[in-house]
Design a protein around this motif. Structure first.
Motif, PDB file in Angstrom:
ATOM      1  N   TYR A   1       7.279   7.719   1.616  1.00  0.00           N
ATOM      2  CA  TYR A   1       7.192   6.825   2.778  1.00  0.00           C
ATOM      3  C   TYR A   1       8.197   5.692   2.649  1.00  0.00           C
ATOM      4  O   TYR A   1       8.915   5.359   3.615  1.00  0.00           O
ATOM      5  N   LEU A   2       8.253   5.081   1.464  1.00  0.00           N
ATOM      6  CA  LEU A   2       9.182   3.962   1.259  1.00  0.00           C
ATOM      7  C   LEU A   2      10.626   4.424   1.406  1.00  0.00           C
ATOM      8  O   LEU A   2      11.473   3.717   1.957  1.00  0.00           O
TER       9      LEU A   2
ATOM     10  N   LEU B   1       8.580  -2.998   0.064  1.00  0.00           N
ATOM     11  CA  LEU B   1       7.202  -2.790  -0.407  1.00  0.00           C
ATOM     12  C   LEU B   1       6.246  -3.811   0.198  1.00  0.00           C
ATOM     13  O   LEU B   1       5.124  -3.452   0.592  1.00  0.00           O
TER      14      LEU B   1
ATOM     15  N   SER C   1       5.199  -2.871   3.561  1.00  0.00           N
ATOM     16  CA  SER C   1       4.517  -1.570   3.633  1.00  0.00           C
ATOM     17  C   SER C   1       3.084  -1.618   3.088  1.00  0.00           C
ATOM     18  O   SER C   1       2.360  -0.607   3.112  1.00  0.00           O
TER      19      SER C   1
ATOM     20  N   ASN D   1       5.970   6.899  -2.320  1.00  0.00           N
ATOM     21  CA  ASN D   1       7.406   6.882  -2.625  1.00  0.00           C
ATOM     22  C   ASN D   1       8.199   7.533  -1.502  1.00  0.00           C
ATOM     23  O   ASN D   1       9.265   7.050  -1.113  1.00  0.00           O
TER      24      ASN D   1
ATOM     25  N   THR E   1      11.437   0.599   4.518  1.00  0.00           N
ATOM     26  CA  THR E   1      10.721  -0.678   4.611  1.00  0.00           C
ATOM     27  C   THR E   1      10.454  -1.198   3.222  1.00  0.00           C
ATOM     28  O   THR E   1      10.053  -0.436   2.331  1.00  0.00           O
TER      29      THR E   1
ATOM     30  N   ASP F   1      11.585   3.353  -5.138  1.00  0.00           N
ATOM     31  CA  ASP F   1      12.340   3.444  -3.889  1.00  0.00           C
ATOM     32  C   ASP F   1      13.782   3.759  -4.274  1.00  0.00           C
ATOM     33  O   ASP F   1      14.433   2.960  -4.962  1.00  0.00           O
TER      34      ASP F   1
END
Length: 471
Positions: free
Chosen positions: A56-57, A64, A67, A54, A62, A140
């Motif tokens: 990272y997103l 899903l 990613s 979560n 980016t 996100d």
């Protein structure tokens, strides 16, 4: 059902229930350790992975779909398949390749919470293999964009659990078998002496009074065996004394009957004009008849004693006149053995008892004193009141009684000298008479010097006499 079978069944039931309870606890602990442990480990990994995914997103911005390689690279684990699903449950990506599954609707996919993972154990629809699945939503900017799901096979876990459960069951069965073998040994150790007692009792019932048990058993069974053997010895002794009594009483009865018959025939066939001879014969017949009556009375007393039907009829009387009349009966015997009796008694001493039975006690005690005094001497009889009791001591200067015989002298049929006259019932009957009067009989003796026979009777209160109390 025999005692042995009951013991075995009870032990089997108790041990089996104990083993089953322990096995149940073990199985529950085993299942908790392996399955719950595996689920918790997978949940922890899923929660931490979803948290970082979560972040990272959110930071990378980016989508899903783009990613997915990064998620595979950082969050997959070798022990489980990692799946990334759309919010509606369709597989977007899998570490083992994309599957053509329909929408996944397993329980772990329901009511997902971003703070914790859902777990589910069941069967895979395609492989029918037992699996553990853990799912947690991916977000996100706070909006759900997918689901991170881990699926692990339980084949190895199931195999390990089955192996350990089988091993535990075998141990439980082994414990039951071992305990049963020990129970059989224990049951045999308990029932063997009981069977021996049963068999020995049957032998005693058949009249084999010499039957005995082994006394090597420990604890209560050893005491039981010893008590049984003592009982057998006592029965054998009583049987011997009974036979001796029958033999003795037969001889005792035969002697006066022979004299009576002989003198009767002599008188019938003789010259009746010889008055002295006839008078002498009739006197012998009279004496022997009295002797027979005494023996019959003793046998009747013995019968009442054994059947516990002897009764006492209390009345108030002076002890001194009764004792004087009894001693007068023994004048001829005292003269023949050059003995004398010294009386020490208060003329006013009053008893409330069965006069005839107390007279019988006096007669037996004095008769024994004369009978066992083989040389000239003095028999001292002292009667007195001690507190609320009448106490009488009869002391002779006779042969005395050995210590080994002293404990048995009051038992029925017991005679120190088997050749002595009588049936060995006198003192036993006296003791019973005194017990009916709530009194007691005691004997002390010094072998070779003399014997003292004492008896005690409670002096009942005037209130008891007036109320007509009886035993």
């Amino acid at each position: 059902m025999s005692i042995k079978k009951k013991l075995l069944l009870q032990h089997l039931l108790i041990v089996s229930l104990t083993v089953v309870l322990l096995e149940t606890v073990f199985f529950l602990g085993l299942i908790t350790y392996y399955y719950t442990g595996a689920a918790d480990m997978l949940k922890n990994h899923a929660v931490s992975s979803a948290h970082f995914a979560n972040r990272y997103l959110e930071l990378s911005g980016t989508p899903l779909q783009q990613s997915l390689p990064k998620l595979k690279e950082h969050f997959q684990i070798p022990q489980a398949e990692m799946q990334v699903l759309s919010p509606n449950g369709n597989i977007l990506y899998s570490t083992v390749g994309f599957s053509q599954h329909d929408q996944i609707k397993t329980p772990d996919m329901k009511q997902l919470d971003a703070s914790q993972a859902n777990s589910w154990i069941g069967k895979d629809e395609m492989t029918h293999e037992r699996i553990l699945a853990v799912a947690i939503p991916l977000e996100d900017q706070g909006y759900p964009v997918g689901i991170l799901r881990y699926v692990a096979s339980l084949k190895n876990v199931d195999a390990m659990v089955i192996k350990l459960c089988t091993f535990a069951v075998l141990i439980g069965i082994s414990i039951i078998l071992i305990v049963m073998l020990l129970s059989i040994t224990l049951a045999n150790s308990l029932t063997k002496p009981l069977l021996e007692v049963t068999n020995a009792s049957k032998q005693l019932a058949k009249g084999h009074l010499e039957t005995r048990m082994n006394e090597h058993y420990r604890g209560e069974f050893g005491v039981l065996a010893k008590s049984f053997n003592e009982m057998g010895s006592e029965l054998l002794r009583h049987e011997k004394m009974k036979n001796e009594f029958i033999s003795s009483i037969s001889h005792e009865l035969r002697t006066p009957l022979t004299s009576i018959k002989g003198w009767s025939e002599t008188i019938m066939t003789g010259n009746l004009e010889k008055k002295e001879e006839t008078k002498s014969g009739l006197q012998i017949i009279l004496t022997e008849t009295d002797r027979l009556i005494e023996m019959v009375e003793e046998l009747l007393d013995f019968s009442r004693f054994t059947n516990e039907t002897m009764k006492i009829q209390r009345q108030t009387f002076l002890a001194a006149p009764l004792l004087h009349s009894v001693t007068k009966q023994f004048e001829k015997q005292l003269l023949a053995k050059k003995q004398k009796i010294e009386l020490q008694i208060d003329d006013a001493l009053e008893l409330y008892a069965d006069r005839n039975r107390i007279k019988q006690v006096f007669i037996n005690i004095i008769d024994n004193a004369i009978k066992y005094s083989e040389q000239p001497g003095t028999i001292t009889i002292t009667c007195r009141q001690v507190k609320q009791a009448f106490v009488c001591d009869c002391t002779d200067q006779g042969i005395g009684i050995k210590t080994s015989d002293l404990g048995n002298i009051q038992k029925m049929f017991y005679k120190v000298n088997e050749n002595s006259p009588g049936a060995g019932l006198g003192l036993a009957i006296c003791q019973h008479i005194l017990q009916l009067h709530h009194g007691k009989l005691t004997i002390t003796s010094s072998y070779g010097k003399g014997t003292t026979i004492s008896f005690t009777i409670p002096l009942l209160s005037s209130s008891f006499k007036s109320s007509g109390g009886s035993d």
